[in-house]
Design a protein around this motif. Structure first.
Motif, mmCIF file in Angstrom:
data_model
loop_
_atom_site.group_PDB
_atom_site.id
_atom_site.type_symbol
_atom_site.label_atom_id
_atom_site.label_comp_id
_atom_site.label_asym_id
_atom_site.label_seq_id
_atom_site.Cartn_x
_atom_site.Cartn_y
_atom_site.Cartn_z
ATOM 1 N N GLU A 87 0.833 -1.220 0.000
ATOM 2 C CA GLU A 87 0.000 0.000 0.000
ATOM 3 C C GLU A 87 0.866 1.267 0.000
ATOM 4 O O GLU A 87 0.454 2.307 -0.516
ATOM 5 C CB GLU A 87 -1.029 -0.007 1.151
ATOM 6 C CG GLU A 87 -0.492 0.079 2.558
ATOM 7 C CD GLU A 87 -0.059 -1.274 3.136
ATOM 8 O OE1 GLU A 87 0.052 -2.250 2.379
ATOM 9 O OE2 GLU A 87 0.193 -1.331 4.360
ATOM 10 N N ILE A 88 2.069 1.171 0.528
ATOM 11 C CA ILE A 88 2.985 2.324 0.475
ATOM 12 C C ILE A 88 3.655 2.361 -0.901
ATOM 13 O O ILE A 88 3.678 3.396 -1.576
ATOM 14 C CB ILE A 88 4.040 2.243 1.612
ATOM 15 C CG1 ILE A 88 3.352 2.361 2.971
ATOM 16 C CG2 ILE A 88 5.103 3.340 1.448
ATOM 17 C CD1 ILE A 88 4.261 2.162 4.170
ATOM 18 N N TYR A 89 4.165 1.221 -1.306
ATOM 19 C CA TYR A 89 4.907 1.112 -2.569
ATOM 20 C C TYR A 89 4.036 1.525 -3.756
ATOM 21 O O TYR A 89 4.460 2.278 -4.626
ATOM 22 C CB TYR A 89 5.362 -0.344 -2.703
ATOM 23 C CG TYR A 89 6.240 -0.686 -3.879
ATOM 24 C CD1 TYR A 89 7.618 -0.621 -3.781
ATOM 25 C CD2 TYR A 89 5.686 -1.124 -5.079
ATOM 26 C CE1 TYR A 89 8.430 -0.985 -4.852
ATOM 27 C CE2 TYR A 89 6.487 -1.479 -6.155
ATOM 28 C CZ TYR A 89 7.860 -1.402 -6.033
ATOM 29 O OH TYR A 89 8.665 -1.759 -7.089
ATOM 30 N N HIS A 90 2.787 1.022 -3.800
ATOM 31 C CA HIS A 90 1.942 1.267 -4.977
ATOM 32 C C HIS A 90 1.009 2.460 -4.852
ATOM 33 O O HIS A 90 0.596 3.023 -5.860
ATOM 34 C CB HIS A 90 1.077 0.034 -5.276
ATOM 35 C CG HIS A 90 1.854 -1.091 -5.877
ATOM 36 N ND1 HIS A 90 2.438 -1.005 -7.119
ATOM 37 C CD2 HIS A 90 2.163 -2.321 -5.399
ATOM 38 C CE1 HIS A 90 3.067 -2.132 -7.386
ATOM 39 N NE2 HIS A 90 2.915 -2.943 -6.354
ATOM 40 N N CYS A 91 0.625 2.812 -3.630
ATOM 41 C CA CYS A 91 -0.469 3.792 -3.507
ATOM 42 C C CYS A 91 -0.020 5.199 -3.120
ATOM 43 O O CYS A 91 -0.749 6.152 -3.384
ATOM 44 C CB CYS A 91 -1.518 3.298 -2.514
ATOM 45 S SG CYS A 91 -2.229 1.719 -2.974
ATOM 46 N N VAL A 92 1.109 5.359 -2.448
ATOM 47 C CA VAL A 92 1.491 6.725 -2.054
ATOM 48 C C VAL A 92 2.899 7.145 -2.485
ATOM 49 O O VAL A 92 3.209 8.341 -2.474
ATOM 50 C CB VAL A 92 1.336 6.968 -0.519
ATOM 51 C CG1 VAL A 92 -0.093 6.739 -0.064
ATOM 52 C CG2 VAL A 92 2.304 6.125 0.301
ATOM 53 N N SER A 93 3.754 6.185 -2.865
ATOM 54 C CA SER A 93 5.133 6.603 -3.184
ATOM 55 C C SER A 93 5.200 7.265 -4.564
ATOM 56 O O SER A 93 4.427 6.936 -5.465
ATOM 57 C CB SER A 93 6.078 5.401 -3.140
ATOM 58 O OG SER A 93 5.997 4.668 -4.330
ATOM 59 N N ASP A 94 6.113 8.214 -4.712
ATOM 60 C CA ASP A 94 6.369 8.829 -6.024
ATOM 61 C C ASP A 94 7.502 8.102 -6.725
ATOM 62 O O ASP A 94 7.522 7.965 -7.933
ATOM 63 C CB ASP A 94 6.750 10.303 -5.839
ATOM 64 C CG ASP A 94 5.614 11.066 -5.191
ATOM 65 O OD1 ASP A 94 4.591 11.247 -5.854
ATOM 66 O OD2 ASP A 94 5.735 11.427 -4.005
ATOM 67 N N ILE A 95 8.493 7.697 -5.924
ATOM 68 C CA ILE A 95 9.646 6.991 -6.495
ATOM 69 C C ILE A 95 9.945 5.806 -5.586
ATOM 70 O O ILE A 95 10.018 5.958 -4.356
ATOM 71 C CB ILE A 95 10.879 7.924 -6.547
ATOM 72 C CG1 ILE A 95 10.607 9.086 -7.510
ATOM 73 C CG2 ILE A 95 12.138 7.169 -6.963
ATOM 74 C CD1 ILE A 95 11.471 10.276 -7.287
ATOM 75 N N ALA A 96 10.100 4.623 -6.193
ATOM 76 C CA ALA A 96 10.473 3.445 -5.396
ATOM 77 C C ALA A 96 11.760 2.881 -5.993
ATOM 78 O O ALA A 96 11.988 2.997 -7.204
ATOM 79 C CB ALA A 96 9.369 2.398 -5.446
ATOM 80 N N GLY A 97 12.594 2.301 -5.168
ATOM 81 C CA GLY A 97 13.836 1.754 -5.711
ATOM 82 C C GLY A 97 14.723 1.140 -4.649
ATOM 83 O O GLY A 97 14.334 1.011 -3.479
ATOM 84 N N ASP A 98 15.943 0.755 -5.071
ATOM 85 C CA ASP A 98 16.925 0.236 -4.120
ATOM 86 C C ASP A 98 17.697 1.406 -3.518
ATOM 87 O O ASP A 98 17.446 2.576 -3.857
ATOM 88 C CB ASP A 98 17.836 -0.819 -4.775
ATOM 89 C CG ASP A 98 18.758 -0.258 -5.869
ATOM 90 O OD1 ASP A 98 18.954 0.973 -5.931
ATOM 91 O OD2 ASP A 98 19.290 -1.062 -6.661
ATOM 92 N N SER A 99 18.649 1.108 -2.644
ATOM 93 C CA SER A 99 19.330 2.194 -1.923
ATOM 94 C C SER A 99 20.042 3.157 -2.866
ATOM 95 O O SER A 99 20.007 4.367 -2.665
ATOM 96 C CB SER A 99 20.380 1.634 -0.969
ATOM 97 O OG SER A 99 19.817 0.702 -0.141
ATOM 98 N N LEU A 100 20.700 2.606 -3.911
ATOM 99 C CA LEU A 100 21.440 3.489 -4.813
ATOM 100 C C LEU A 100 20.475 4.357 -5.620
ATOM 101 O O LEU A 100 20.683 5.566 -5.766
ATOM 102 C CB LEU A 100 22.341 2.678 -5.755
ATOM 103 C CG LEU A 100 23.204 3.533 -6.695
ATOM 104 C CD1 LEU A 100 24.180 4.407 -5.896
ATOM 105 C CD2 LEU A 100 23.988 2.677 -7.678
ATOM 106 N N GLN A 101 19.406 3.732 -6.113
ATOM 107 C CA GLN A 101 18.431 4.511 -6.893
ATOM 108 C C GLN A 101 17.833 5.620 -6.031
ATOM 109 O O GLN A 101 17.683 6.752 -6.491
ATOM 110 C CB GLN A 101 17.309 3.606 -7.399
ATOM 111 C CG GLN A 101 17.774 2.694 -8.523
ATOM 112 C CD GLN A 101 16.741 1.624 -8.836
ATOM 113 O OE1 GLN A 101 16.022 1.157 -7.958
ATOM 114 N NE2 GLN A 101 16.665 1.225 -10.091
ATOM 115 N N LEU A 102 17.498 5.307 -4.783
ATOM 116 C CA LEU A 102 16.898 6.342 -3.931
ATOM 117 C C LEU A 102 17.900 7.463 -3.652
ATOM 118 O O LEU A 102 17.545 8.640 -3.642
ATOM 119 C CB LEU A 102 16.371 5.741 -2.623
ATOM 120 C CG LEU A 102 15.186 4.765 -2.770
ATOM 121 C CD1 LEU A 102 14.732 4.268 -1.400
ATOM 122 C CD2 LEU A 102 14.007 5.374 -3.506
ATOM 123 N N ALA A 103 19.172 7.086 -3.461
ATOM 124 C CA ALA A 103 20.193 8.117 -3.224
ATOM 125 C C ALA A 103 20.324 9.021 -4.448
ATOM 126 O O ALA A 103 20.418 10.249 -4.331
ATOM 127 C CB ALA A 103 21.539 7.457 -2.896
#
Ligand code: 13P
Ligand code: SF4
Length: 361
Positions: A87-103
């Motif tokens: 529900e967080i990953y699909h419904c409210v996040s703008d960007i999801a990813g691994d640690s490097l992608q998020l950084a």
């Protein structure tokens, strides 16, 4: 001489106003499941209906609706790690990813407020790369067993004992530890980072198993630390081999935080996003066993059409501290703000930036 009263008044004056003071707090919205909320959130429910029973959706939907609305009003962006719940990953996040992608993404977003749905070191990394932005974490206690396995003082002592040996630190560490480091790495670039250093011996800390897995892919001598991920250390080669014996066609995909004996029986090992990509590329009808935190298979199950996921389920209790109610509270009350001592931040930022700027092979 400055009197204590004057000194504390001066200190108070110098203290930075909190995020709540800078942005103001809002009223907690009414969380009734109205017809309008049902209508607006219906397309999002489609994405998670395999994991959230219909009867439970009226509990989640008002949070989803208000988080998305307040996120826009506040001018905030939500970054979510691949281990966040569906529900967080699909419904409210703008960007999801691994640690490097998020950084990396943290450096590219326009919004002034970042809400980090992940663990504390991830929020600290976002703050390091965006010193002028406001970074919020919905639960400041969302830690990590790797991050807690080592302190800045430990790294200073290692450097004294092994002068001249460069230190590569896994991004799963506190800013204090990163500040003592030459360069950071993540599970997706650890070998490349180690190879980039002009030394035959390199510290790769604090994840002993990641270091052992890196050692198998480099001629350099790797020195390490005894930190472990409490989620990945629980998987064993025996249990995976039992799955393979039952069905030899099963594809085993493991995270490199697992023990090398586990990685050895895997068909692929890589970062959480690398694992997702590998699973997505399997033919329909394939069976895939993701040797990692449970939520990840749930998050990608629907998109990986025709792939059957087998889940030897291990939950990360720290990732699971982040919930919809806490994300809403973050946006309403502008908490918990992540702040890093500027002297530590300056040194830690160098190590993270050096990693982010490393050219791909
Ligand atoms: P990734 O960088 O692969 O997303 O890993 C982060 C993590 O904490 C895995 O346990
Ligand atoms: Fe840390 Fe392991 Fe949780 Fe990742 S899964 S955040 S490494 S404890």
């Amino acid at each position: 001489m400055v009197s204590t009263t004057t000194a504390s008044a001066e200190k108070k004056k110098a203290a930075k106003p909190s995020a709540a003071e800078r942005f103001g707090i809002l009223e907690m919205p009414d969380l009734t499941y109205t017809k309008a909320i049902a209508r607006e959130t219906a397309p999002l429910y489609e994405k998670v209906k395999h994991h959230i029973p219909e009867i439970e959706w009226p509990v989640h939907a008002p949070y989803v609706y208000w988080i998305n609305r307040l996120k826009k009003e506040r001018g905030a962006v939500i970054l979510a790690h691949n281990y966040q719940t569906p529900e967080i990953y699909h419904c409210v996040s703008d960007i999801a990813g691994d640690s490097l992608q998020l950084a990396r993404e943290a450096t590219l977003v326009d919004e002034d407020i970042i809400v980090q749905c992940g663990v504390h070191f991830m929020a600290e990394t976002s703050k390091l790369l965006n010193p002028h932005k406001t970074v919020l974490i919905p639960d400041v206690k969302a830690g990590c067993s790797l991050s807690e396995s080592i302190t800045g003082e430990d790294v200073r002592l290692l450097k004294q004992a092994y002068p001249g040996v460069p230190v590569v630190t896994y991004v799963n560490t506190s800013a204090d530890v990163k500040a003592e480091t030459d360069i950071c790495c993540t599970s997706s670039n650890a070998v490349r980072v180690v190879e980039s250093l002009d030394s035959d011996t390199v510290f790769c800390i604090p994840d002993e198993y990641l270091a052992m897995n890196v050692q198998k892919q480099t001629k350099k001598k790797i020195l390490t630390w005894k930190g472990h991920c409490e989620v990945h250390e629980r998987f064993t080669a025996e249990e995976l081999l039992a799955y393979k014996e039952a069905d030899p066609a099963i594809q085993i995909i493991a995270h490199p935080e697992c023990h090398p004996s586990v990685v050895k029986v895997a068909d692929y090992a890589g970062s959480t996003s690398g694992m997702i990509e590998y699973a997505m590329n399997q033919k329909p009808g394939s069976k895939v066993l993701l040797v990692t935190e449970c939520s990840m298979a749930s998050n990608i199950e629907k998109e990986a059409k025709g792939v059957e996921f087998i889940k030897p389920c291990n939950l990360c209790p720290h990732m699971k501290r982040i919930t919809l109610p806490k994300i809403l509270e973050s946006l309403v009350y502008m908490k918990q703000e992540v702040d890093i001592d500027p002297a530590i931040a300056k040194k830690a930022r160098r190590a993270v930036e050096r990693m982010v700027n490393l050219k791909p092979n």
